[in-house]
Design an enzyme around this catalytic site. Structure first.
Site, short mmCIF file in Angstrom:
data_model
loop_
_atom_site.label_atom_id
_atom_site.label_comp_id
_atom_site.label_asym_id
_atom_site.label_seq_id
_atom_site.Cartn_x
_atom_site.Cartn_y
_atom_site.Cartn_z
N LYS A 105 7.16 -7.45 8.63
CA LYS A 105 6.05 -6.92 9.67
C LYS A 105 4.89 -6.49 8.52
O LYS A 105 5.28 -6.05 7.32
CB LYS A 105 6.51 -5.67 10.42
CG LYS A 105 6.62 -4.28 9.79
CD LYS A 105 6.52 -3.44 10.77
CE LYS A 105 6.71 -1.85 9.90
NZ LYS A 105 5.73 -0.85 10.74
N LYS A 127 13.88 0.48 4.36
CA LYS A 127 12.86 1.15 3.41
C LYS A 127 13.91 1.39 2.03
O LYS A 127 13.07 1.80 1.14
CB LYS A 127 12.49 2.34 4.21
CG LYS A 127 11.35 2.13 5.26
CD LYS A 127 10.29 3.24 5.46
CE LYS A 127 9.19 2.02 6.09
NZ LYS A 127 8.45 2.73 7.11
N LYS A 140 1.53 -0.44 6.03
CA LYS A 140 0.38 0.20 5.19
C LYS A 140 0.88 0.13 3.79
O LYS A 140 0.08 0.00 2.86
CB LYS A 140 0.46 1.66 5.65
CG LYS A 140 0.01 2.21 7.03
CD LYS A 140 -0.21 3.56 7.03
CE LYS A 140 0.16 4.06 8.26
NZ LYS A 140 1.41 4.31 8.85
#
Ligand code: AQP
Length: 337
Positions: free
Chosen positions: A200, A117, A203
């Protein structure tokens, strides 16, 4: 306390950082519903985790209610499971601070989700994003949860939760916190991005075409699967034949999870089929499973006051479990209250 003396209790959560995806549904919510009734279950909308990256306040409130609506629409029942949002139970943040003082910086540095991230921007991300896994440990251990159903991506964080519990127990010469087990099962514990089978489905991924959102309509779902990356080969007749074909494997696993069967059974049914046959069948199946949930979410979102009432009631029940555990933790640490 020996480990077997902890009451079996399930805890898990989803952060309201955007609309729910098929990954959240298959990797988490569908499995939450499957565990309901078998033992005590608590499912949280982890809003404090969402703000580790910037969230527009209005959108955050909306997304919090929408995750709750997703829980309810998929079959979680507030009379059987405790459903609540994290920030309503301040003990999460309090225990999270204590665990910040137990967890080691070296442990945090190994968290792959933080590395993914933060990317090359690690100096600029929030301190909260870095500390997120110790708040997650607090979410779980505040209820002495014994089992946590999660997708594969969260396995490392549940392992860290165990490390934190073990270090706390060791440092304070106690056996107060349980060794929580991650529950990672079924064919879709890691639903992949439709455009890149090495990432993956998320959202907050860059393109909407890389994910199926729970509230996508039938046409959009069909379009997304049609455009999903695959390879020119037809489906093989054994699962081994999908080795080195991550995008193909992903679609087979999604089909299996949606139809409550195994990936082997899907391969047996579709051996030799081309994508022109498999993709429309997958889209029809996804629409068949998701449309009723999505319709119910729309209905529930028309009455936000009722969602708020359910979350507030769940928080009240969660607090009655959390408070004695937090108080005893303060006592063990030597904090005067
Ligand atoms: N692609 C996935 N496949 C299987 N399980 C998944 N989960 C998330 N994505 C997949 C599982 O859903 C639960 C809640 O996850 P979360 O939303 O709290 O956090 P996340 O894993 O960081 O989800 P996203 O979608 O990737 O959110 P963003 O993009 O905002 O960071 C967990 O059990 C997770 O494993």
């Amino acid at each position: 306390m020996t480990q077997s003396q902890f009451t079996p209790r399930v805890f898990s959560g989803i952060k309201p950082s955007g609309g729910l995806t098929l990954g959240n549904y298959l990797g988490a919510i569908k499995r939450f519903v499957g565990m309901q009734g078998a033992m005590e279950t608590m499912y949280c909308v982890v809003d404090l985790h969402a703000i580790t990256v910037w969230q527009d306040p209005k959108e955050l409130s909306h997304a919090t209610r929408e995750v709750a609506a997703g829980y309810l629409a998929a079959g979680l029942d507030p009379s059987q499971s405790i459903l609540f949002n994290q920030s309503r139970v301040s003990a999460h943040a309090e225990l999270g601070w204590i665990f910040n003082c137990v967890a080691r910086v070296g442990w945090m540095n190994r968290m792959t989700q933080f590395k993914d991230k933060a990317g090359s921007n690690a100096e600029k991300v929030s301190l909260g994003l870095y500390a997120y896994p110790s708040l997650m440990a607090a979410d779980i251990l505040l209820y002495h949860a014994t089992q946590v159903p999660v997708g594969e991506d969260q396995k490392q964080h549940v392992e860290l939760t165990r490390d934190i519990a073990a270090k706390f127990n060791h440092d304070y010469k106690t056996d107060f916190f349980p060794m929580t087990e991650p529950v990672i099962d079924g064919p879709a514990t890691r639903v992949m991005n439709l455009r890149d089978g090495s990432k993956k489905m998320s959202k907050s991924g860059e393109s909407d075409m890389e994910r199926i959102n729970m509230r996508d309509g039938a046409e959009l779902i069909a379009k997304k699967f049609k455009k999903a990356k695959t390879d020119p080969e037809p489906l093989p007749d054994t699962l081994d034949g999908l080795k080195g074909r991550p995008e193909a494997r992903n679609l087979v696993d999604i089909y299996a999870a949606l139809s409550d069967t195994t990936s082997e059974a899907v391969i047996t049914e579709y051996a030799g089929a081309g994508w022109g046959r498999f993709k429309p069948a997958l889209a029809d199946l996804a629409v068949d499973r998701l449309a009723p949930i999505s319709d119910e979410m729309t209905r529930l979102m028309d009455d936000p006051a009722e969602i708020d009432r359910i979350l507030a009631d769940g928080a009240e029940r969660a607090r009655t479990i959390a408070e004695p555990i937090l108080s005893r933790t303060y006592e063990i640490v030597g904090l005067l209250r």
